[in-house]
Design a protein around this motif. Structure first.
Motif, PDB file in Angstrom:
ATOM      1  N   ILE A  10       0.840  -1.204   0.000  1.00  0.00           N
ATOM      2  CA  ILE A  10       0.000   0.000   0.000  1.00  0.00           C
ATOM      3  C   ILE A  10       0.873   1.251   0.000  1.00  0.00           C
ATOM      4  O   ILE A  10       0.594   2.225  -0.698  1.00  0.00           O
ATOM      5  CB  ILE A  10      -0.984  -0.010   1.185  1.00  0.00           C
ATOM      6  CG1 ILE A  10      -2.038  -1.099   0.972  1.00  0.00           C
ATOM      7  CG2 ILE A  10      -1.637   1.351   1.381  1.00  0.00           C
ATOM      8  CD1 ILE A  10      -2.928  -1.355   2.164  1.00  0.00           C
ATOM      9  N   GLY A  11       1.938   1.227   0.772  1.00  0.00           N
ATOM     10  CA  GLY A  11       2.863   2.358   0.790  1.00  0.00           C
ATOM     11  C   GLY A  11       3.482   2.607  -0.574  1.00  0.00           C
ATOM     12  O   GLY A  11       3.597   3.754  -1.011  1.00  0.00           O
ATOM     13  N   ARG A  12       3.865   1.533  -1.251  1.00  0.00           N
ATOM     14  CA  ARG A  12       4.440   1.683  -2.598  1.00  0.00           C
ATOM     15  C   ARG A  12       3.414   2.255  -3.569  1.00  0.00           C
ATOM     16  O   ARG A  12       3.730   3.107  -4.399  1.00  0.00           O
ATOM     17  CB  ARG A  12       4.957   0.339  -3.100  1.00  0.00           C
ATOM     18  CG  ARG A  12       6.176  -0.157  -2.329  1.00  0.00           C
ATOM     19  CD  ARG A  12       6.639  -1.492  -2.793  1.00  0.00           C
ATOM     20  NE  ARG A  12       7.149  -1.380  -4.154  1.00  0.00           N
ATOM     21  CZ  ARG A  12       7.316  -2.400  -4.969  1.00  0.00           C
ATOM     22  NH1 ARG A  12       7.017  -3.618  -4.572  1.00  0.00           N
ATOM     23  NH2 ARG A  12       7.789  -2.222  -6.173  1.00  0.00           N
ATOM     24  N   ILE A  13       2.183   1.794  -3.464  1.00  0.00           N
ATOM     25  CA  ILE A  13       1.112   2.305  -4.336  1.00  0.00           C
ATOM     26  C   ILE A  13       0.879   3.786  -4.060  1.00  0.00           C
ATOM     27  O   ILE A  13       0.742   4.581  -5.001  1.00  0.00           O
ATOM     28  CB  ILE A  13      -0.185   1.485  -4.137  1.00  0.00           C
ATOM     29  CG1 ILE A  13       0.008   0.068  -4.682  1.00  0.00           C
ATOM     30  CG2 ILE A  13      -1.367   2.182  -4.801  1.00  0.00           C
ATOM     31  CD1 ILE A  13      -1.096  -0.894  -4.301  1.00  0.00           C
ATOM     32  N   GLU A  14       0.848   4.168  -2.801  1.00  0.00           N
ATOM     33  CA  GLU A  14       0.637   5.576  -2.458  1.00  0.00           C
ATOM     34  C   GLU A  14       1.766   6.450  -3.007  1.00  0.00           C
ATOM     35  O   GLU A  14       1.523   7.530  -3.526  1.00  0.00           O
ATOM     36  CB  GLU A  14       0.519   5.747  -0.947  1.00  0.00           C
ATOM     37  CG  GLU A  14      -0.785   5.220  -0.384  1.00  0.00           C
ATOM     38  CD  GLU A  14      -0.840   5.281   1.132  1.00  0.00           C
ATOM     39  OE1 GLU A  14       0.226   5.378   1.785  1.00  0.00           O
ATOM     40  OE2 GLU A  14      -1.964   5.229   1.659  1.00  0.00           O
ATOM     41  N   ARG A  15       3.006   5.973  -2.897  1.00  0.00           N
ATOM     42  CA  ARG A  15       4.137   6.752  -3.428  1.00  0.00           C
ATOM     43  C   ARG A  15       4.058   6.865  -4.947  1.00  0.00           C
ATOM     44  O   ARG A  15       4.332   7.909  -5.522  1.00  0.00           O
ATOM     45  CB  ARG A  15       5.460   6.141  -2.981  1.00  0.00           C
ATOM     46  CG  ARG A  15       5.734   6.353  -1.494  1.00  0.00           C
ATOM     47  CD  ARG A  15       7.135   5.936  -1.101  1.00  0.00           C
ATOM     48  NE  ARG A  15       7.422   4.525  -1.338  1.00  0.00           N
ATOM     49  CZ  ARG A  15       7.108   3.531  -0.511  1.00  0.00           C
ATOM     50  NH1 ARG A  15       6.486   3.795   0.622  1.00  0.00           N
ATOM     51  NH2 ARG A  15       7.417   2.293  -0.799  1.00  0.00           N
ATOM     52  N   ALA A  16       3.663   5.769  -5.603  1.00  0.00           N
ATOM     53  CA  ALA A  16       3.526   5.798  -7.053  1.00  0.00           C
ATOM     54  C   ALA A  16       2.430   6.771  -7.471  1.00  0.00           C
ATOM     55  O   ALA A  16       2.598   7.545  -8.420  1.00  0.00           O
ATOM     56  CB  ALA A  16       3.235   4.393  -7.589  1.00  0.00           C
ATOM     57  N   LEU A  17       1.301   6.749  -6.775  1.00  0.00           N
ATOM     58  CA  LEU A  17       0.213   7.680  -7.082  1.00  0.00           C
ATOM     59  C   LEU A  17       0.654   9.121  -6.860  1.00  0.00           C
ATOM     60  O   LEU A  17       0.292  10.019  -7.640  1.00  0.00           O
ATOM     61  CB  LEU A  17      -1.015   7.376  -6.225  1.00  0.00           C
ATOM     62  CG  LEU A  17      -1.822   6.154  -6.634  1.00  0.00           C
ATOM     63  CD1 LEU A  17      -2.897   5.867  -5.599  1.00  0.00           C
ATOM     64  CD2 LEU A  17      -2.422   6.349  -8.003  1.00  0.00           C
ATOM     65  N   SER A  18       1.441   9.340  -5.850  1.00  0.00           N
ATOM     66  CA  SER A  18       1.951  10.683  -5.586  1.00  0.00           C
ATOM     67  C   SER A  18       2.819  11.160  -6.751  1.00  0.00           C
ATOM     68  O   SER A  18       2.721  12.312  -7.186  1.00  0.00           O
ATOM     69  CB  SER A  18       2.747  10.684  -4.284  1.00  0.00           C
ATOM     70  OG  SER A  18       3.326  11.939  -4.058  1.00  0.00           O
ATOM     71  N   GLU A  21       0.518  11.964  -9.709  1.00  0.00           N
ATOM     72  CA  GLU A  21      -0.170  13.245  -9.493  1.00  0.00           C
ATOM     73  C   GLU A  21       0.784  14.414  -9.722  1.00  0.00           C
ATOM     74  O   GLU A  21       0.405  15.417 -10.320  1.00  0.00           O
ATOM     75  CB  GLU A  21      -0.749  13.304  -8.084  1.00  0.00           C
ATOM     76  CG  GLU A  21      -1.944  12.407  -7.881  1.00  0.00           C
ATOM     77  CD  GLU A  21      -2.394  12.355  -6.430  1.00  0.00           C
ATOM     78  OE1 GLU A  21      -1.643  12.810  -5.537  1.00  0.00           O
ATOM     79  OE2 GLU A  21      -3.501  11.842  -6.191  1.00  0.00           O
ATOM     80  N   LYS A  22       2.004  14.274  -9.262  1.00  0.00           N
ATOM     81  CA  LYS A  22       2.994  15.335  -9.433  1.00  0.00           C
ATOM     82  C   LYS A  22       3.273  15.565 -10.928  1.00  0.00           C
ATOM     83  O   LYS A  22       3.330  16.702 -11.389  1.00  0.00           O
ATOM     84  CB  LYS A  22       4.290  14.960  -8.719  1.00  0.00           C
ATOM     85  CG  LYS A  22       5.339  16.048  -8.742  1.00  0.00           C
ATOM     86  CD  LYS A  22       6.641  15.529  -8.155  1.00  0.00           C
ATOM     87  CE  LYS A  22       6.883  16.120  -6.805  1.00  0.00           C
ATOM     88  NZ  LYS A  22       8.177  15.708  -6.232  1.00  0.00           N
ATOM     89  N   LEU A  23       3.403  14.487 -11.681  1.00  0.00           N
ATOM     90  CA  LEU A  23       3.646  14.618 -13.121  1.00  0.00           C
ATOM     91  C   LEU A  23       2.424  15.179 -13.848  1.00  0.00           C
ATOM     92  O   LEU A  23       2.557  15.942 -14.804  1.00  0.00           O
ATOM     93  CB  LEU A  23       4.039  13.269 -13.717  1.00  0.00           C
ATOM     94  CG  LEU A  23       5.422  12.769 -13.358  1.00  0.00           C
ATOM     95  CD1 LEU A  23       5.624  11.346 -13.861  1.00  0.00           C
ATOM     96  CD2 LEU A  23       6.492  13.683 -13.934  1.00  0.00           C
ATOM     97  N   ALA A  24       1.241  14.788 -13.397  1.00  0.00           N
ATOM     98  CA  ALA A  24       0.014  15.236 -14.055  1.00  0.00           C
ATOM     99  C   ALA A  24      -0.196  16.735 -13.880  1.00  0.00           C
ATOM    100  O   ALA A  24      -0.778  17.394 -14.755  1.00  0.00           O
ATOM    101  CB  ALA A  24      -1.181  14.470 -13.514  1.00  0.00           C
ATOM    102  N   THR A  25       0.272  17.287 -12.783  1.00  0.00           N
ATOM    103  CA  THR A  25       0.072  18.710 -12.538  1.00  0.00           C
ATOM    104  C   THR A  25       1.269  19.555 -12.960  1.00  0.00           C
ATOM    105  O   THR A  25       1.183  20.784 -12.941  1.00  0.00           O
ATOM    106  CB  THR A  25      -0.215  18.968 -11.044  1.00  0.00           C
ATOM    107  OG1 THR A  25       0.890  18.494 -10.265  1.00  0.00           O
ATOM    108  CG2 THR A  25      -1.493  18.274 -10.600  1.00  0.00           C
ATOM    109  N   ALA A  26       2.353  18.911 -13.358  1.00  0.00           N
ATOM    110  CA  ALA A  26       3.552  19.645 -13.783  1.00  0.00           C
ATOM    111  C   ALA A  26       3.312  20.245 -15.168  1.00  0.00           C
ATOM    112  O   ALA A  26       2.625  19.662 -16.011  1.00  0.00           O
ATOM    113  CB  ALA A  26       4.756  18.710 -13.820  1.00  0.00           C
TER     114      ALA A  26
END
Length: 61
Positions: A10-18, A21-26
């Motif tokens: 779950i931690g790995r998934i959360e980091r990947a989603l983060s 999201e960072k790339l999507a808003t860049a």
């Protein structure tokens, strides 16, 4: 043990989603002509290598 693996996953998934999201808003970068050229050369070299492997495999039969 299974709970720990689940928590780690779950931690790995959360980091990947983060990261997503960072790339999507860049802001989008301007096209890089050199990068496009390198990409085309890499595609050609990859296709040539695959053709060479195909030739080797067809000669092995």
């Amino acid at each position: 043990m299974a709970d720990e693996r689940l928590i780690v996953a779950i931690g790995r998934i959360e980091r990947a989603l983060s990261r997503v999201e960072k790339l999507a808003t860049a802001p989008a970068n301007a096209p890089d002509a050199e990068l496009a050229d390198r990409h085309e050369r890499l595609k050609k070299e990859t296709l040539d290598a695959i053709r060479g492997i195909d030739q080797l495999l067809s000669g092995a039969n």
